[in-house]
Scaffold this motif. Structure first.
Motif, mmCIF file in Angstrom:
data_model
loop_
_atom_site.group_PDB
_atom_site.id
_atom_site.type_symbol
_atom_site.label_atom_id
_atom_site.label_comp_id
_atom_site.label_asym_id
_atom_site.label_seq_id
_atom_site.Cartn_x
_atom_site.Cartn_y
_atom_site.Cartn_z
ATOM 1 N N UNK A 93 4.330 11.204 1.779
ATOM 2 C CA UNK A 93 3.461 10.283 1.201
ATOM 3 C C UNK A 93 4.566 9.209 0.709
ATOM 4 N N UNK A 94 4.524 7.993 1.425
ATOM 5 C CA UNK A 94 5.329 6.877 1.187
ATOM 6 C C UNK A 94 5.221 6.305 -0.280
ATOM 7 N N UNK A 97 0.905 -1.136 0.089
ATOM 8 C CA UNK A 97 -0.064 -0.001 -0.042
ATOM 9 C C UNK A 97 1.245 1.223 0.036
ATOM 10 N N UNK A 98 0.404 2.085 -0.711
ATOM 11 C CA UNK A 98 1.244 3.481 -0.971
ATOM 12 C C UNK A 98 0.601 4.260 0.120
ATOM 13 N N UNK A 134 -5.334 10.020 3.109
ATOM 14 C CA UNK A 134 -4.821 11.476 3.180
ATOM 15 C C UNK A 134 -3.773 11.605 2.204
ATOM 16 N N UNK A 135 -3.667 12.847 1.333
ATOM 17 C CA UNK A 135 -2.598 12.900 0.464
ATOM 18 C C UNK A 135 -1.757 14.451 0.948
#
Length: 127
Positions: free
Chosen positions: A57-58, A42-43, A51-52
């Motif tokens: 943001x990995x 998952x990113x 949430x962006x």
């Protein structure tokens, strides 16, 4: 279950899932090596899902072919199928994750349309 070196098992590692080979059994932990990917990681920021606007943001790649890691000995599931080619398994898992996110995006857009319609109906009619 008692795992032995050479056993092929499916293991979840963080947010990805892999087909691995058991290399060593250390009682409560196993040393395994990656053979294929079944679920792409998952990113994003796992602590603030969806949430962006977060500090970081990995971007999470899949574990590498033959990468070794320790995992709990109680989580693995025996894998009896054919082991796919590593690179092909990454492609399939990544495309599956991308398709899932595209569908979620389309679903979210439709939900927003419906909620906006209900909001308009509920709060603009003065009965």
């Amino acid at each position: 279950m008692m795992w032995n070196p050479g056993d092929i098992v499916r293991v979840t590692q963080k947010t990805g899932e892999y087909i691995t080979e058991v290399l060593e059994n250390h009682g409560s932990k196993l040393l395994v090596k990656v053979l294929a990917v079944t679920k792409f990681p998952t990113q994003g920021d796992l602590h603030t899902s969806f949430e962006v606007d977060v500090p970081l943001f990995h971007q999470r790649p899949a574990l590498s072919y033959q990468e070794k890691f320790m995992t709990s000995s109680v989580g693995p599931i025996r894998y009896n199928g054919a082991i796919p080619d590593y690179k092909e398994s990454v492609r399939v898992a990544m495309e599956r994750e991308m398709d899932k996110l595209r569908k979620m995006s389309v679903w979210a857009e439709r939900c927003l349309v419906e909620l906006e319609a209900m909001h308009k109906e509920t709060f603009t009619n003065t009965k």
